[in-house]
Design a protein around this motif. Structure first.
Motif, short mmCIF file in Angstrom:
data_model
loop_
_atom_site.label_atom_id
_atom_site.label_comp_id
_atom_site.label_asym_id
_atom_site.label_seq_id
_atom_site.Cartn_x
_atom_site.Cartn_y
_atom_site.Cartn_z
N ASN A 103 32.82 11.63 29.60
CA ASN A 103 31.93 12.75 29.25
C ASN A 103 30.44 12.42 29.30
O ASN A 103 29.65 12.90 28.50
N SER A 116 45.79 14.15 22.45
CA SER A 116 45.37 13.81 23.80
C SER A 116 43.86 13.76 23.79
O SER A 116 43.21 14.42 22.97
N VAL A 131 40.30 14.08 26.08
CA VAL A 131 39.86 14.75 27.29
C VAL A 131 38.52 14.19 27.77
O VAL A 131 37.55 14.16 27.03
N GLU A 144 36.93 18.25 17.23
CA GLU A 144 37.24 16.84 16.96
C GLU A 144 36.88 16.01 18.19
O GLU A 144 37.06 16.45 19.32
N GLU A 203 36.77 11.70 19.70
CA GLU A 203 37.08 10.31 19.45
C GLU A 203 36.95 9.56 20.76
O GLU A 203 37.29 10.10 21.82
N LYS A 204 36.49 8.32 20.72
CA LYS A 204 36.34 7.49 21.92
C LYS A 204 35.52 8.19 23.00
O LYS A 204 35.80 8.05 24.20
N CYS A 208 35.62 11.17 23.74
CA CYS A 208 36.42 12.22 24.36
C CYS A 208 36.59 13.41 23.42
O CYS A 208 36.45 13.27 22.20
N PHE A 209 36.92 14.56 24.02
CA PHE A 209 37.37 15.68 23.20
C PHE A 209 38.78 15.34 22.73
O PHE A 209 39.61 14.92 23.53
N LYS A 210 39.01 15.54 21.44
CA LYS A 210 40.34 15.20 20.91
C LYS A 210 41.11 16.50 20.71
O LYS A 210 40.63 17.42 20.03
N VAL A 211 42.27 16.60 21.32
CA VAL A 211 43.05 17.84 21.26
C VAL A 211 44.50 17.51 20.89
O VAL A 211 44.93 16.36 21.01
N PRO A 212 45.25 18.52 20.45
CA PRO A 212 46.66 18.26 20.16
C PRO A 212 47.36 17.74 21.42
O PRO A 212 47.03 18.15 22.52
N LYS A 213 48.32 16.88 21.25
CA LYS A 213 48.98 16.26 22.38
C LYS A 213 49.60 17.29 23.32
O LYS A 213 50.22 18.25 22.89
N ILE A 214 49.38 17.06 24.64
CA ILE A 214 49.79 18.05 25.63
C ILE A 214 51.21 17.82 26.08
O ILE A 214 52.02 18.73 26.14
N ILE A 215 51.52 16.59 26.48
CA ILE A 215 52.84 16.29 27.01
C ILE A 215 53.78 16.02 25.84
O ILE A 215 53.42 15.30 24.91
N GLU A 216 54.99 16.58 25.90
CA GLU A 216 55.93 16.39 24.79
C GLU A 216 56.59 15.02 24.89
O GLU A 216 56.78 14.51 25.97
#
Lengths: 478, 95
Positions: free
Chosen positions: A34, A142, A144, B82, B84-85, B87-95
């Motif tokens: 980013n 995840s 992004v 949110e 972190e690192k 990056c944009f932190k989002v709910p996990k995409i792949i199950e």
């Protein structure tokens, strides 16, 4: 029952522009997450995309290289879907009016040429990258990185004209070679600059109707593409032979296990609701631009390969190796021009030059020995100044020091001894020192010629001209 | 074309919207009325007329392939619920 596979490929190639497709962010690979994003590629409200001219020119070049008809007017469209790698909620792509259509590519498999139809070449923007949490703390998240969002891509869609994984692989390699020759894509599969999805189905041999297809993803090397397709063909045959039905789905290739597995994603609704992108005007590609780009087109890999085999009379195998990259082909041609010796030059380039390059970057652009220098060495061998064997040592030294052949040969005293009087004296000494072997030779044990040659070489530290030695020995022993 | 509850649920699903029963009824009615209004256009005879996707008489506008400074990362991530690192932190995409 006997089945045949039907394979079509969708290839995404990242274009080597400096900036993104619709904004001025850099496209550099491997930067901190980013750090190459702006309001346009982040999908902030109120921004407008502006099309990168170079990306269009690159796309037109590729379309021309695969014989497509360029549509004078094409239209960008929004492909709508929700996924975190796509901040706008849609990807700008082309849909019903793509940049180019109706092309084809010739591939060679098992010594036959096959024409693979190319349905279309269109432009679109890349999406971001998702890293999936694996540790116990972030297993439910995840991450992004949107640096890749908006990087220009072309999608090249083939007709379902391939029947085997070998054909698919040959097609992919041919496409990649062209992209790299055009200098519009790095072709790097590991970095994802060149990606491939495969649509695979099977049908009984002789049937017209296509079977239900599975879409394979996640194959980031040529080898994996082949493995994934082979696995998938067999899987579908097993399903059908077992009385089941192939379902239409996306399957991911697992390279560690060598299998494809159904992708269970939360994004399952393939209802993209395409509509014309209102923020971008139709793309008009004028004939003038097409003509200009056509004129700038370099000689493409296949044409070059055929010309090398024809013009230089070298084997097709050599021509294939030497045209693997434009730079290598140029290197070879410059060497031939300086030596007038196509086959000898080919042996040197394919042999010593590539061997030493492989120990480094593998890129001929980094070769410390110029074609002209190499030609100097080839000439020294031809003129009998050094033996072929010594020449290899000289070449290694040239590679290491960038010095010309003549200087190394002189400095190291490697000049070949071709003087008959001098060699005759040496041979006389050897014969005198080995009366037993002389007798045995004369008694018919002619294999001993090798012994005498070896002794002569030893006495001259390998510098004796082998032709002269052979000639003299036959005279004197005989 | 009448809009049904099923259509509304499908569109809501694509847009990741969770609707209550009251909202579903409300939107079904509203969307139906909007579409009927636009439907009026079908009364016109458009035979032989090119679809008008763009109304401005302009064509392709290009920019040259030049890079410009991107946003500082703090700013890029500024609106993220949110992060972190980097990056944009989002709910996990792949199950």
């Amino acid at each position: 029952m006997k089945y045949e596979a039907v394979i079509g490929l969708e290839v995404h190639a990242q274009l080597l522009t400096g900036s993104k497709l619709f904004c001025g962010c850099s496209t550099k690979f491997g930067s901190e997450p980013n750090t190459q994003v702006c309001p346009v590629c982040l999908g902030m409200p109120g921004v407008l995309p502006v099309l990168n001219r170079k990306a269009v020119e690159f796309a037109v070049k590729m379309a021309l290289a695969v014989g497509c008809r360029i549509n004078p007017r094409s239209v960008f469209a929004r492909k709508n879907y929700f996924y975190p790698d796509l901040p706008k909620g849609y990807q700008i792509s082309q849909y019903s009016e793509p940049l180019a259509e109706h092309g084809h590519l010739d591939i060679d498999v098992d010594n036959t040429t096959k024409k693979i139809g190319i349905t279309r070449v269109h432009m679109e923007e890349d999406a971001g990258k998702l890293l999936h949490g694996e540790g116990p703390e972030d297993a439910n998240y995840s991450f992004v990185d949107l640096n890749r969002t908006g990087v220009p891509l072309i999608e090249i869609v083939s007709e379902p004209d391939m029947r085997t994984s070998d054909e698919a692989q040959a097609y992919l390699k041919a496409l990649r070679d062209i992209l790299v020759y055009l200098e519009i894509c790095s072709g790097n599969m590991e970095e994802g600059s060149f990606r491939c999805d495969a649509n695979v189905s099977i049908r009984p041999i002789g049937a017209e109707k296509l079977g239900t297809k599975a879409e394979l993803k996640n194959m980031n090397s040529f080898k994996f593409v082949k493995e994934a397709i082979d696995y998938e063909i067999q899987r579908q045959i097993d399903v059908v032979d077992g009385g089941g039905k192939v379902v239409q789905e996306t399957r991911l290739f697992d390279s560690a296990r060598g299998v494809t597995a159904s992708m269970r994603s939360k994004e399952e609704a393939h209802d993209y609701r395409y509509f014309p992108e209102p923020d971008l005007l139709p793309l008009i590609v004028e004939d003038r631009l097409v003509d200009k780009l056509r004129n700038e087109m370099p000689e493409l890999p296949r044409a070059k390969r055929e010309r090398f085999a024809g013009e230089y009379g070298i084997p097709e195998y050599d021509a294939g190796v030497l045209t693997a990259s434009r730079a290598l082909a140029d290197y070879y041609e410059a060497t031939v021009k300086a030596t007038g010796e196509p086959k000898v030059s080919s042996n040197w380039v394919m042999g010593e030059v590539l061997r030493l390059l492989k120990e480094g970057s593998g890129d001929v652009k980094d070769c410390p020995v110029s074609p002209q220098s190499l030609a100097g060495l080839i000439k020294a061998v031809k003129d009998g100044v050094v033996s072929g064997k010594t020449a290899k040592e000289v070449f290694e030294e040239m590679y290491r020091t960038s010095q010309p052949a003549e200087e190394i040969i002189k400095a190291k005293g490697l000049v070949q001894i071709s003087n008959e009087d001098e060699l005759a004296r040496i041979i006389d000494d050897i014969i005198k020192a080995n009366p037993d072997n002389l007798e045995r030779y004369r008694a018919g044990k002619t294999q001993l010629l090798g012994f005498f040659v070896g002794e002569a070489m030893k006495a001259t530290k390998g510098k004796a001209n082998p032709q002269v030695i052979n000639k003299l020995l036959k005279e004197k022993l005989g | 074309m009448p809009i049904t509850k099923k259509d509304v649920l499908h569109v809501a699903d694509l847009a990741r919207l969770a609707l209550t029963d009251t909202e579903i009824d409300l939107y079904t009615g509203q969307l139906q009325r909007i579409l009927s209004y636009v439907e009026k256009l079908s009364e016109l005879d458009t035979k032989g007329i090119e679809p008008t996707t763009y109304t401005v008489p302009l064509m392709t506008v290009f920019r040259e392939d030049e890079t410009r400074p991107s946003l500082p990362r703090e700013e890029a991530l500024g609106n993220a619920p949110e992060e972190e690192k980097g990056c944009f932190k989002v709910p996990k995409i792949i199950e």
